[in-house]
Design an enzyme around this catalytic site. Structure first.
Site, PDB file in Angstrom:
ATOM      1  N   SER A  91       8.131  -4.620   9.041  1.00 12.55           N
ATOM      2  CA  SER A  91       9.252  -4.021   8.296  1.00 12.55           C
ATOM      3  C   SER A  91      10.225  -3.417   9.293  1.00 12.55           C
ATOM      4  O   SER A  91       9.827  -3.056  10.406  1.00 12.55           O
ATOM      5  CB  SER A  91       8.726  -2.907   7.386  1.00 12.55           C
ATOM      6  OG  SER A  91       9.804  -2.116   6.910  1.00 12.55           O
TER       7      SER A  91
ATOM      8  N   TYR B 280       3.208   4.214   6.284  1.00 10.14           N
ATOM      9  CA  TYR B 280       3.742   2.844   6.231  1.00 10.14           C
ATOM     10  C   TYR B 280       4.370   2.470   7.575  1.00 10.14           C
ATOM     11  O   TYR B 280       4.122   1.382   8.116  1.00 10.14           O
ATOM     12  CB  TYR B 280       4.773   2.776   5.100  1.00 10.14           C
ATOM     13  CG  TYR B 280       5.370   1.419   4.846  1.00 10.14           C
ATOM     14  CD1 TYR B 280       4.630   0.407   4.253  1.00 10.14           C
ATOM     15  CD2 TYR B 280       6.693   1.154   5.174  1.00 10.14           C
ATOM     16  CE1 TYR B 280       5.195  -0.835   3.993  1.00 10.14           C
ATOM     17  CE2 TYR B 280       7.266  -0.079   4.912  1.00 10.14           C
ATOM     18  CZ  TYR B 280       6.513  -1.073   4.327  1.00 10.14           C
ATOM     19  OH  TYR B 280       7.064  -2.305   4.077  1.00 10.14           O
TER      20      TYR B 280
HETATM   21  P1  NAP Z   1       5.464  -6.779  -3.732  1.00  9.25           P
HETATM   22  O1  NAP Z   1       6.324  -7.615  -4.596  1.00  9.25           O
HETATM   23  O2  NAP Z   1       4.888  -5.512  -4.266  1.00  9.25           O
HETATM   24  O3  NAP Z   1       4.300  -7.704  -3.157  1.00  9.25           O
HETATM   25  C1  NAP Z   1       3.211  -7.197  -2.469  1.00  9.25           C
HETATM   26  C2  NAP Z   1       2.167  -8.279  -2.490  1.00  9.25           C
HETATM   27  O4  NAP Z   1       1.030  -7.843  -1.721  1.00  9.25           O
HETATM   28  C3  NAP Z   1       1.692  -8.607  -3.880  1.00  9.25           C
HETATM   29  O5  NAP Z   1       1.550 -10.006  -4.015  1.00  9.25           O
HETATM   30  C4  NAP Z   1       0.326  -7.930  -3.934  1.00  9.25           C
HETATM   31  O6  NAP Z   1      -0.511  -8.678  -4.789  1.00  9.25           O
HETATM   32  C5  NAP Z   1      -0.140  -8.064  -2.495  1.00  9.25           C
HETATM   33  N1  NAP Z   1      -1.153  -7.078  -2.124  1.00  9.25           N
HETATM   34  C6  NAP Z   1      -0.998  -5.735  -2.026  1.00  9.25           C
HETATM   35  N2  NAP Z   1      -2.160  -5.159  -1.690  1.00  9.25           N
HETATM   36  C7  NAP Z   1      -3.067  -6.160  -1.575  1.00  9.25           C
HETATM   37  C8  NAP Z   1      -4.437  -6.199  -1.262  1.00  9.25           C
HETATM   38  N3  NAP Z   1      -5.144  -5.083  -0.978  1.00  9.25           N
HETATM   39  N4  NAP Z   1      -5.073  -7.409  -1.229  1.00  9.25           N
HETATM   40  C9  NAP Z   1      -4.381  -8.534  -1.520  1.00  9.25           C
HETATM   41  N5  NAP Z   1      -3.074  -8.561  -1.814  1.00  9.25           N
HETATM   42  C10 NAP Z   1      -2.430  -7.386  -1.850  1.00  9.25           C
HETATM   43  O7  NAP Z   1       6.251  -6.352  -2.421  1.00  9.25           O
HETATM   44  P2  NAP Z   1       7.099  -7.170  -1.326  1.00  9.25           P
HETATM   45  O8  NAP Z   1       8.289  -6.346  -1.091  1.00  9.25           O
HETATM   46  O9  NAP Z   1       7.212  -8.597  -1.658  1.00  9.25           O
HETATM   47  O10 NAP Z   1       6.137  -6.970  -0.059  1.00  9.25           O
HETATM   48  C11 NAP Z   1       5.717  -8.061   0.759  1.00  9.25           C
HETATM   49  C12 NAP Z   1       5.638  -7.549   2.200  1.00  9.25           C
HETATM   50  O11 NAP Z   1       6.963  -7.216   2.647  1.00  9.25           O
HETATM   51  C13 NAP Z   1       4.804  -6.290   2.360  1.00  9.25           C
HETATM   52  O12 NAP Z   1       4.041  -6.386   3.540  1.00  9.25           O
HETATM   53  C14 NAP Z   1       5.861  -5.202   2.515  1.00  9.25           C
HETATM   54  O13 NAP Z   1       5.381  -4.094   3.239  1.00  9.25           O
HETATM   55  C15 NAP Z   1       6.922  -5.961   3.280  1.00  9.25           C
HETATM   56  N6  NAP Z   1       8.270  -5.381   3.242  1.00  9.25           N
HETATM   57  C16 NAP Z   1       8.916  -5.178   2.064  1.00  9.25           C
HETATM   58  C17 NAP Z   1      10.199  -4.627   2.059  1.00  9.25           C
HETATM   59  C18 NAP Z   1      10.950  -4.360   0.779  1.00  9.25           C
HETATM   60  O14 NAP Z   1      11.974  -3.641   0.819  1.00  9.25           O
HETATM   61  N7  NAP Z   1      10.543  -4.921  -0.353  1.00  9.25           N
HETATM   62  C19 NAP Z   1      10.832  -4.309   3.280  1.00  9.25           C
HETATM   63  C20 NAP Z   1      10.145  -4.560   4.477  1.00  9.25           C
HETATM   64  C21 NAP Z   1       8.872  -5.103   4.443  1.00  9.25           C
HETATM   65  P3  NAP Z   1      -1.594  -8.069  -5.813  1.00  9.25           P
HETATM   66  O15 NAP Z   1      -1.069  -6.760  -6.313  1.00  9.25           O
HETATM   67  O16 NAP Z   1      -1.687  -9.136  -6.847  1.00  9.25           O
HETATM   68  O17 NAP Z   1      -2.820  -7.934  -4.988  1.00  9.25           O
END
Ligand code: NAP
Length: 252
Positions: free
Chosen positions: A142, A157
């Protein structure tokens, strides 16, 4: 960019960036192994992909379980013959609060989900790629692993995502000569459930932190992951790749 003939694991595929990546990589002709805890959401994404003629297998589980990382690799081999790439993308933000008020359980959950999971994934995936002399692994870090950007209350985080960058550099160094590339993707604020989707005030606050004055669409981040997993990025390894709308150059 073409992923034809490549088999790729995507974790966090039930939602957000991972779900967008699943649809995009399938358009690029990859064979996919999708993981997350929620099986109904995974099945919905897989049905869309199958409906468009794509090849996909799913396995629900928790990325903090060592057996799950191995099971995803075994599924890639049994369904599609080999493993070519992995987008290790699952992650959680955790509770947003100052460290002085942060429960240890929150710290442990965030570090386990975002950082220990990377160790478990790499331990399972690297041998499958080294044996073939090629592969590409991408971890979703991130922008907060690189620069805070003005986000409050995200110390756990930030620590997990900064740790991931150091982990990626070491892994890349250890396996460059084996033909395995390892890179980190550093998204800026992205419109997903974790990114504040459904909460207009949060979305507006995060958008305003970016010099571009908007957040990313999940597909814009998935495009960068596609590049890192494709042969178009063949000379990239150990890179923390910012795709962040300029938030890291913002002066706070
Ligand atoms: P999201 O829509 O909430 O997706 C998170 C995903 O991770 C979901 O598919 C969730 O699936 C899975 N997950 C969470 N905990 C888990 C566990 N213990 N075991 C297996 N799967 C797990 O959020 P997103 O924004 O797409 O996030 C994806 C990545 O991008 C993350 O690493 C996040 O930190 C990173 N990121 C996001 C942003 C942002 O602004 N959105 C910015 C920078 C980085 P289940 O709940 O079905 O398990």
């Amino acid at each position: 960019m073409d992923l034809r003939g490549k088999t790729i694991i995507i974790t966090g595929a039930s939602s957000g960036i991972g779900a967008a990546a699943a649809l995009l990589f399938s358009d690029a002709k990859a064979n996919l192994v999708l993981g997350a805890r929620r099986s109904a959401e995974l099945e919905a994404i897989a049905s869309r992909i199958r409906g468009q003629g794509g090849n996909v297998a799913i396995l629900s589980g928790d990325v903090i379980d060592e057996g799950y990382a191995d099971a995803l690799v075994n599924l890639a081999r049994s369904e599609f013959g080999a493993l070519d790439g992995a987008f290790n993308n699952a992650g959680v933000v955790g509770d947003m609060c100052p460290v002085s008020k942060m429960p240890i359980d929150n710290w442990n959950k965030v570090i386990a989900t975002n950082l220990t999971s990377a160790f478990l994934a790499a331990k399972a995936q690297i041998p499958a790629m080294v044996a073939r002399g090629r592969g590409s692994i991408v971890f979703t870090s991130s922008f907060v692993g690189h620069s805070n950007g003005g986000m409050p209350g995200i110390a756990a985080y930030a620590a997990s995502k900064a740790g991931l960058i150091g982990f990626v550099k070491s892994l890349a160094s250890d396996h460059a000569a084996d033909g395995v590339r390892v890179n980190a993707l550093l998204p800026g604020g992205t419109i997903t459930p974790s990114g504040g989707e459904g909460d207009p005030a949060t979305l507006e606050f995060i958008a305003r932190l970016h010099p571009m004055k908007r957040m990313a669409d999940a597909r814009e981040i998935a495009e960068a992951a596609l590049f890192l997993l494709s042969d178009r990025s063949s000379f990239m390894t150990g890179s923390p790749m910012l795709v962040d709308g300029g938030i890291s150059v913002r002066l706070v």
